[in-house]
Design an enzyme around this catalytic site. Sequence first.
Site, PDB file in Angstrom:
ATOM      1  CB  SER A 130      -0.774  -0.069   1.145  1.00 42.39           C
ATOM      2  OG  SER A 130      -1.603   1.360   1.432  1.00 42.39           O
ATOM      3  CD  GLU A 132      -2.484   5.510   4.210  1.00 43.99           C
ATOM      4  OE1 GLU A 132      -1.599   5.931   5.302  1.00 43.99           O
ATOM      5  OE2 GLU A 132      -3.298   6.358   3.545  1.00 43.99           O
ATOM      6  CE1 TYR A 153      -4.228  -1.834   5.291  1.00 43.49           C
ATOM      7  CE2 TYR A 153      -3.108   0.419   4.532  1.00 43.49           C
ATOM      8  CZ  TYR A 153      -3.676  -0.705   4.284  1.00 43.49           C
ATOM      9  OH  TYR A 153      -3.880  -1.425   2.983  1.00 43.49           O
TER      10      TYR A 153
END
Length: 352
Positions: A130, A132, A153
């Site tokens: 990801s 992120e 996360y």
Amino acid sequence: MKRALITGITGQDGSYLADLLLDKGYEVHGIVRRSSTFNTRRLDHIYRDPHDAGRRLILHYGDVSDASRLVTLLARVRPDEVYHLAAQSHVRVSFDEPENTGDITGMGTTRLLEAIRMSAMDIRYYQASSSEMFGAAPPPQNERTTFHPRSPYGAAKVYSYWMTRNYREAYGMFTVNGILFNHESPRRGETFVTRKIARAAARIKAGFEKHVFLGNLDAVRDWGYAPEYVEGMWRMMQLDQPDDYVLATGIGSTVREFAEHCFSHVGLDWREHVRYDDVYLRPAEVDTLVGDAGKAREAFGWTARTSVYRLAQIMVDAELARLGSDSRETWSANPFTNARTPVEHSGRVLPR
């Protein structure tokens, strides 16, 4: 016939990937968590496919928290390719449930990689990494950018990324990391900001609501169209040598701009309907994520084709169609065949 196993098949990406692989002639197996309610709505249209693709979609109960079940499923399915998409994937929720996020999003990857290693089968593995993971790293971010996650996360995804690379380097396994920047669609979950905005624009236009409450309007994200991104997943799994690749549009837009696109599409001024609520803020914000997909473009010819403005239109139009449909059914389209088939909300599909 190639055989693929998809974790997280009931999610946005899992359902689009199932569409793509079935169109390419695969037999597709998916892992579904047991629930007291039906959670296969995004897959229902496959069972109504005129080419009978439903016969080649087989769902199995399981969970990435259960290592023994993963071993059993691999032995039963004997897949050529495994796409690991399952995760606790909501960034804001990960602050409320950091331990669960670490277990499912992080350790779930290790359980699956170890099950594949123990199987001694020649399996290609895709890890859903990801953007992120980059967090506070300055844009544009690519495969050489240092990770700086700003959420549980993001941290769990960094762990999964490195475990995927470690199994490749230690055991010679074919494992790839697809570092995907934000990708959206009408199948996005309703709690994610793009779907929330598109849904609100349609409902406000129809007179069902007056306002939508949002958090950080200045956050910049690189938003693409999910069906294009799952095609990129598949392409990187067909290469001769495994590697890690960023998929992104290379263009950043603020949450404010996405709201403007959605509301203007239905002839409304977003400023009259969007309200701020700090409950949606994260303890640690990620200001800007904009990716550089040059490596993927060079390696397998992948580029994003749908602009953020067009993406907003697609999502709002889908919400308007949902509002205009009979209460017992909606419409679900396979973007790879342009098939359009009705789907019953009741959901009759069970793993078999």
